[in-house]
Write an enzyme that holds these catalytic residues in place. Structure first.
Site, PDB file in Angstrom:
ATOM      1  N   ASP A   1      24.942   0.635-112.279  1.00  0.00           N
ATOM      2  CA  ASP A   1      25.074   2.077-112.048  1.00  0.00           C
ATOM      3  C   ASP A   1      24.423   2.487-110.734  1.00  0.00           C
ATOM      4  O   ASP A   1      24.893   3.393-110.054  1.00  0.00           O
ATOM      5  CB  ASP A   1      24.447   2.866-113.205  1.00  0.00           C
ATOM      6  CG  ASP A   1      25.268   2.712-114.463  1.00  0.00           C
ATOM      7  OD1 ASP A   1      26.419   2.244-114.373  1.00  0.00           O
ATOM      8  OD2 ASP A   1      24.749   3.045-115.549  1.00  0.00           O
TER       9      ASP A   1
ATOM     10  N   LYS B   1      50.541 -15.930-127.263  1.00  0.00           N
ATOM     11  CA  LYS B   1      51.485 -14.830-127.055  1.00  0.00           C
ATOM     12  C   LYS B   1      50.799 -13.564-127.563  1.00  0.00           C
ATOM     13  O   LYS B   1      50.768 -13.301-128.765  1.00  0.00           O
ATOM     14  CB  LYS B   1      52.793 -15.089-127.805  1.00  0.00           C
ATOM     15  CG  LYS B   1      53.859 -14.057-127.489  1.00  0.00           C
ATOM     16  CD  LYS B   1      55.210 -14.501-128.012  1.00  0.00           C
ATOM     17  CE  LYS B   1      56.322 -13.589-127.543  1.00  0.00           C
ATOM     18  NZ  LYS B   1      56.164 -12.197-127.924  1.00  0.00           N
TER      19      LYS B   1
ATOM     20  N   LYS C   1      55.578 -22.935-121.645  1.00  0.00           N
ATOM     21  CA  LYS C   1      56.310 -22.816-120.378  1.00  0.00           C
ATOM     22  C   LYS C   1      56.365 -24.179-119.697  1.00  0.00           C
ATOM     23  O   LYS C   1      55.377 -24.913-119.708  1.00  0.00           O
ATOM     24  CB  LYS C   1      55.586 -21.827-119.448  1.00  0.00           C
ATOM     25  CG  LYS C   1      55.462 -20.433-120.042  1.00  0.00           C
ATOM     26  CD  LYS C   1      54.590 -19.516-119.205  1.00  0.00           C
ATOM     27  CE  LYS C   1      54.467 -18.160-119.877  1.00  0.00           C
ATOM     28  NZ  LYS C   1      53.523 -17.264-119.209  1.00  0.00           N
TER      29      LYS C   1
ATOM     30  N   LYS D   1      56.963 -18.656-132.637  1.00  0.00           N
ATOM     31  CA  LYS D   1      56.532 -17.443-133.346  1.00  0.00           C
ATOM     32  C   LYS D   1      55.831 -17.803-134.656  1.00  0.00           C
ATOM     33  O   LYS D   1      56.311 -18.650-135.406  1.00  0.00           O
ATOM     34  CB  LYS D   1      57.745 -16.559-133.663  1.00  0.00           C
ATOM     35  CG  LYS D   1      58.400 -15.998-132.407  1.00  0.00           C
ATOM     36  CD  LYS D   1      57.655 -14.818-131.860  1.00  0.00           C
ATOM     37  CE  LYS D   1      58.078 -13.581-132.584  1.00  0.00           C
ATOM     38  NZ  LYS D   1      58.173 -12.402-131.811  1.00  0.00           N
TER      39      LYS D   1
ATOM     40  N   CYS E   1      30.018   9.714-159.097  1.00  0.00           N
ATOM     41  CA  CYS E   1      29.008  10.473-159.858  1.00  0.00           C
ATOM     42  C   CYS E   1      29.627  11.474-160.836  1.00  0.00           C
ATOM     43  O   CYS E   1      28.915  12.208-161.505  1.00  0.00           O
ATOM     44  CB  CYS E   1      28.075  11.208-158.895  1.00  0.00           C
ATOM     45  SG  CYS E   1      28.913  12.535-157.994  1.00  0.00           S
TER      46      CYS E   1
HETATM   47  S1  IVH Z   1      55.846 -14.885-120.275  1.00  0.00           S
HETATM   48  C1  IVH Z   1      60.172 -14.822-119.460  1.00  0.00           C
HETATM   49  N1  IVH Z   1      53.534 -15.220-121.450  1.00  0.00           N
HETATM   50  O1  IVH Z   1      56.111 -11.688-124.729  1.00  0.00           O
HETATM   51  C2  IVH Z   1      58.736 -14.817-119.532  1.00  0.00           C
HETATM   52  N2  IVH Z   1      54.903 -13.424-122.187  1.00  0.00           N
HETATM   53  O2  IVH Z   1      59.102 -12.052-125.268  1.00  0.00           O
HETATM   54  C3  IVH Z   1      58.212 -13.641-120.256  1.00  0.00           C
HETATM   55  N3  IVH Z   1      53.912 -12.064-123.941  1.00  0.00           N
HETATM   56  O3  IVH Z   1      57.534  -9.177-122.784  1.00  0.00           O
HETATM   57  C4  IVH Z   1      56.799 -13.432-120.142  1.00  0.00           C
HETATM   58  N4  IVH Z   1      52.020 -13.168-124.095  1.00  0.00           N
HETATM   59  O4  IVH Z   1      55.112  -8.927-123.439  1.00  0.00           O
HETATM   60  C5  IVH Z   1      54.653 -14.489-121.408  1.00  0.00           C
HETATM   61  N5  IVH Z   1      51.453 -15.623-122.398  1.00  0.00           N
HETATM   62  C6  IVH Z   1      52.557 -14.906-122.326  1.00  0.00           C
HETATM   63  C7  IVH Z   1      52.761 -13.778-123.158  1.00  0.00           C
HETATM   64  C8  IVH Z   1      53.964 -13.075-123.055  1.00  0.00           C
HETATM   65  C9  IVH Z   1      52.714 -12.132-124.554  1.00  0.00           C
HETATM   66  C10 IVH Z   1      54.963 -11.076-124.252  1.00  0.00           C
HETATM   67  C11 IVH Z   1      55.406 -10.251-123.082  1.00  0.00           C
HETATM   68  C12 IVH Z   1      56.864 -10.395-122.987  1.00  0.00           C
HETATM   69  C13 IVH Z   1      57.235 -10.969-124.314  1.00  0.00           C
HETATM   70  C14 IVH Z   1      58.399 -11.928-124.112  1.00  0.00           C
END
Ligand code: IVH
Length: 677
Positions: free
Chosen positions: A44, A127, A301, A325, A424
Site C-alpha cells: 500500500d 478444463k 492439446k 469431459k 426452541c
Molecule cells: S482451449 C479450441 N484450454 O473450454 C481451443 N479451453 O470448449 C479452445 N476452457 O471456450 C480453447 N479450460 O472456455 C482451452 N485449458 C483450456 C480450457 C478451455 C477451459 C474452455 C474455454 C472454451 C471451451 C472450449
C-alpha cells in the site's frame, strides 16, 4: 525485487515507471504465485506513493498503472468487438476409448497429408469452468479484454478484467511483441463463490446457481466497482493472434505466459504417450473435488504448432485438441423434506433433506436452499424429484425440480416455514418486507449456537469451531460470548476429550482474543446488517461503544455506508437488553470497547508519514507501527519527499541513504519514543 528505491536524480516520470514495475512484480507474487515478498502495508505504501505522483502529475497516469485497476467509470453498454482470430470450441471425449480414437484420427489424417508416424506430444490442462477471455496486449500493455461471445464477436469487458489482480496490466518482457492475444478462463474460486452467495442470501438477494454463472454475471457488469467487489481469478491457457512472436510448441507458449506473469496452472503437463494422457485425465478427475475451482474436464492439446496447423479445423473445432469431459456434478433424487434452521438473528434458513444420491463421486443427503424466496423461485416441492448440484467443496444445492415434474397437474403444496421454531418451539413470524420467517426467541439454542460460532470466527479464536461451541453449550458452560473467557484449561481437560496441551492452547487463544481491536469486537457482537466493514466504520466514527450506545438513529446514519433503514436496525439492536448485557459482560472481561488512538486526521502526529527501516533494538516493526498509528501517524513502505521521518535501526540499507538525499529527518528508536511522548 526490492520495494523500489528512488535514485538521487530521478524524475517523477522515472520514479512512477519504477513503482509501476515494482507493483506489477508484487501483484504477481501475491495473486499468481501466492508467495508475497512484502506485506500489505508495504504494498500500500508503494501504491500510495504512485498515487501521490500521479495526483501531482496527471500526465503520468498510464492505462497499465496499478492505480487504474478499479476506478474506471462505468460503461453505458457493452461494446461488441471482433476477435483478431476466431475463438473456437472443442470436441468431446467421454472415455479412454474415445480419447484413443481421437489420436488415431489425427494419425490417419496426417498420413493422408504425407506425414507418416509423427512424433506426438500432448499437453493436458484442466478444463476450467468459467468464461473464455481474450486479452490483447499492444506493445506490451493491456489494451482490450473481451468475452468469447459467438467466437467471432465478443463484448469488450476491459473495465472489469482490469480488476482481476492476476491479469497483468503490462508484459514483463523488455522486447514485448507489437501485438499478442492471450487467451484464458476467468472464473470465480469456490470459496469466493460460497462467500458471495452467503452475502447475497443474507441481504435477501437471489443467489447464483454456480461459480460459472456468477463469474459470467460479474464480467458482464457495467460498473467495474461491482466487479471489484466480487473477486474473480484467471488461468491463462493459450495464445491467439500475435505479431512479432511465434512458438514451435504449445508448451513453449505456456512457458512464455508464465514468464510474463500470467497464471498458468502449475500441474499442466507435457506428455509423450497415449497412456500418459489417459492416466493424467483420470488423475485430474480424482482431484476434481479437492480443487479450489470448478473443472468440468481436461483439455488435451497436441504440442507441435506445425502439426496443429496441418490438422486444421473441422466446423468450429480444431482437430488437434479435445476435451475429456467428466461426468456431470448434478444428479436427480427425491426431496424427502425441507428442514429449517435458525440463523444468528433467528431467521429460519431452509435446507433440503434428500434421498441419498452420489454426485461427482460423493454421497449427498443434505443440500442448501438459501432462503424462502429462493425456494419459491425454484418451485420445488417435498416428495418430488429434484436436481441437485455439487460443486467442489461447496455445500450442495437444489437447483430445480427434475425435468417434467413442474408440468404435472397434481403437485404437492409448496413447502412453508414452520409455525414454531424447530430448535426452541417458539411461535415464528415473518416481518413485513423480509425474506425470512423468524424465531423471535433471543434464548433459542439454535440461534445462540450461530451467534457464538460467529463470535469465535469474527474475533479469530484459533481452535474454537462448530464442534467445540456445541460441546461447551451442551455442558452448559457457555451461553453468551462472554462465557468463553471464563473457561479454564483444567475444566476443559478434565471434562471433555481434550488433552491438557490442546485445552491450554485453546484457552490461551481465547484469552489472546481480548487484544483484538474494537472494530473486530464490534463485528463479533453479531449486530444485524453489520459486517466487518460497517463495524470498522462505526468504530472509527464513534470511537467507543458508549458513544455508539448513546447515539440516535440520525447520528448513526452519518456513518459511511449506513442508510436510514440500516441505522434504525442498528439502533434498535443496540438498545436491546440482551445486547447491552453482552457488551457489559465483555467489558468486564477486558475486551477493547473503544478505538485505541486518535481519529484519522487527529493526534499529535496527524498526517505525518513514517518509514521504518533496519532492525530496532527493542521494538518490533508491528509495535513501532502501532505506536505511530496510535499517535495519528501513518507508516508507508518507501521514502519520498513527503516522508516526515525515517526511523532507522541496524542495517538500514538504501532507505537511509535515500532519506539523507531527500533531506528527510532520521530517528533512532529513542528518538521515536521521545517524539511520541
Ligand atoms: S482451449 C479450441 N484450454 O473450454 C481451443 N479451453 O470448449 C479452445 N476452457 O471456450 C480453447 N479450460 O472456455 C482451452 N485449458 C483450456 C480450457 C478451455 C477451459 C474452455 C474455454 C472454451 C471451451 C472450449
Amino acid at each position: 525485487m526490492s520495494a523500489a528505491k528512488r535514485g538521487p536524480a530521478q524524475s517523477p516520470a522515472q520514479r512512477a515507471a519504477e513503482l509501476r514495475g515494482a507493483l506489477g512484480h508484487h501483484a504477481h507474487r501475491y495473486y499468481v504465485l501466492d508467495d508475497p515478498e512484502i506485506g500489505d502495508e508495504q504494498y500500500d505504501g508503494l501504491l500510495d506513493e504512485l498515487r501521490e505522483i500521479e495526483a501531482d502529475h496527471p500526465e503520468l497516469v498510464r492505462p497499465d498503472s496499478p492505480t487504474q485497476r478499479v476506478g474506471a467509470e462505468p460503461v453505458s453498454d457493452l461494446v461488441k468487438v471482433r476477435h483478431p482470430q476466431p475463438m473456437l470450441s472443442l470436441a468431446n471425449a467421454r472415455s479412454a476409448e474415445q480419447l484413443r480414437a481421437w489420436i488415431q484420427r489425427m494419425r490417419n489424417f496426417l498420413a493422408r497429408e504425407g506425414i507418416e508416424d509423427p512424433d506426438f506430444q500432448f499437453v493436458a490442462e484442466p478444463k476450467i469452468d468459467g468464461l473464455a477471455i481474450s486479452l490483447i496486449y499492444r506493445d506490451g500493455v493491456l489494451e482490450r479484454g473481451a468475452t468469447r461471445g459467438n467466437g467471432e464477436v465478443g463484448e469488450d469487458v476491459t473495465h472489469n478484467l482490469r480488476t482481476i489482480g492476476a491479469i497483468p496490466l503490462r508484459l514483463k518482457s523488455i522486447d514485448a511483441p507489437a501485438l499478442i492475444e492471450v487467451r484464458g478462463e476467468a472464473y470465480m474460486s469456490l470459496p469466493d463463490f460460497a462467500a458471495l452467495n452467503e452475502r447475497r442470501a443474507q441481504a435477501g438477494l437471489s443467489t447464483f446457481m454456480n461459480p460459472r454463472n456468477s463469474a459470467a454475471g460479474t464480467i458482464r457488469q457495467l460498473d467495474p466497482k461491482l466487479a471489484a467487489g466480487r473477486p474473480l481469478s484467471f488461468w491463462a491457457y493459450g495464445i491467439g493472434a500475435s505479431e512479432g512472436l511465434s512458438f514451435d510448441t504449445h508448451w513453449e507458449a505456456l512457458g512464455w505466459l508464465g514468464e510474463n506473469r500470467f497464471p498458468v496452472h502449475p500441474d499442466v503437463a507435457l506428455l509423450r504417450s497415449e497412456d500418459e494422457v489417459v492416466e493424467r485425465c483420470r488423475s485430474w478427475e480424482q482431484r476434481r473435488g479437492s480443487l479450489q475451482f470448478e473443472i468440468d474436464g481436461v483439455v488435451v492439446k497436441l504440442n507441435h504448432v506445425e502439426l496443429q496447423r496441418r490438422l486444421g479445423v473441422v466446423g468450429r473445432e480444431p482437430r488437434s485438441a479435445i476435451a475429456w469431459k467428466f461426468p456431470p456434478t448434478t444428479a436427480v433424487t427425491l426431496l424427502k423434506g425441507v428442514g429449517w434452521n435458525p440463523g444468528k438473528f433467528g431467521d429460519l434458513h431452509p435446507y433440503a433433506m434428500l434421498e441419498p444420491v452420489k454426485v461427482g463421486g460423493v454421497r449427498i443427503k443434505l443440500a442448501t436452499l438459501h432462503n424462502e424466496e429462493d425456494l419459491a423461485r425454484k418451485d420445488i416441492r417435498e416428495g418430488e424429484q429434484v436436481i441437485v448440484l455439487r460443486a467442489g467443496d461447496v455445500i450442495p444445492q437444489v437447483i430445480s425440480p427434475a425435468p417434467h415434474v413442474a408440468e404435472q397437474i397434481d403437485r404437492p403444496p409448496p413447502p412453508h416455514p414452520p409455525k414454531q421454531c424447530p430448535s426452541c418451539w417458539t411461535g415464528t413470524a415473518k416481518a413485513p418486507g423480509s425474506v425470512f420467517t423468524r424465531c423471535p426467541n433471543r434464548d433459542c439454542p439454535g440461534r445462540r449456537w450461530q451467534l457464538l460460532k460467529h463470535f469465535a470466527g469474527a474475533i479469530d479464536i484459533d481452535g474454537l469451531g462448530e464442534k467445540q461451541v456445541s460441546l461447551f453449550m451442551e455442558l452448559g458452560w457457555v451461553r453468551t460470548a462472554a462465557d468463553f473467557y471464563r473457561l479454564t484449561a483444567e475444566q476443559i481437560a478434565e471434562q471433555t476429550g481434550f488433552g491438557e496441551v490442546s485445552a491450554g492452547k485453546l484457552v490461551a487463544a481465547i484469552q489472546r482474543s481480548k487484544r483484538q481491536p474494537f472494530a473486530r469486537v464490534m463485528n463479533a457482537l453479531g449486530i444485524e446488517e453489520v459486517g466487518y466493514v460497517t463495524a470498522r466504520n462505526l468504530a472509527q466514527r464513534f470511537r467507543s461503544i458508549d458513544a455508539l450506545l448513546a447515539a440516535t438513529p440520525a447520528e448513526i446514519e452519518q456513518t459511511p455506508g449506513v442508510g436510514p433503514k440500516m441505522a434504525a436496525t442498528i439502533h434498535a439492536q443496540l438498545t436491546d437488553e440482551h445486547m447491552r448485557s453482552l457488551i457489559e459482560a465483555l467489558r468486564a472481561q477486558g475486551l477493547y470497547l473503544r478505538q485505541e488512538g486518535p481519529a484519522p486526521g487527529e493526534g499529535p502526529l496527524a498526517r505525518q508519514t513514517f518509514v521504518l527501516t533496519g532492525t530496532l533494538p527493542e521494538l518490533t516493526r508491528e509495535q513501532a507501527t502501532e505506536m505511530i498509528a496510535a499517535a495519528g501517524g501513518r507508516v508507508t513502505g518507501s521514502v519520498s519527499r513527503k516522508t516526515a521521518y525515517l526511523v532507522a535501526g541496524d542495517s538500514p540499507g538504501s532507505k537511509l541513504a535515500q532519506a539523507e538525499r531527500l533531506g528527510v529527518r532520521v530517528l533512532d528508536e529513542d528518538g521515536l519514543r521521545s517524539l511520541l511522548q
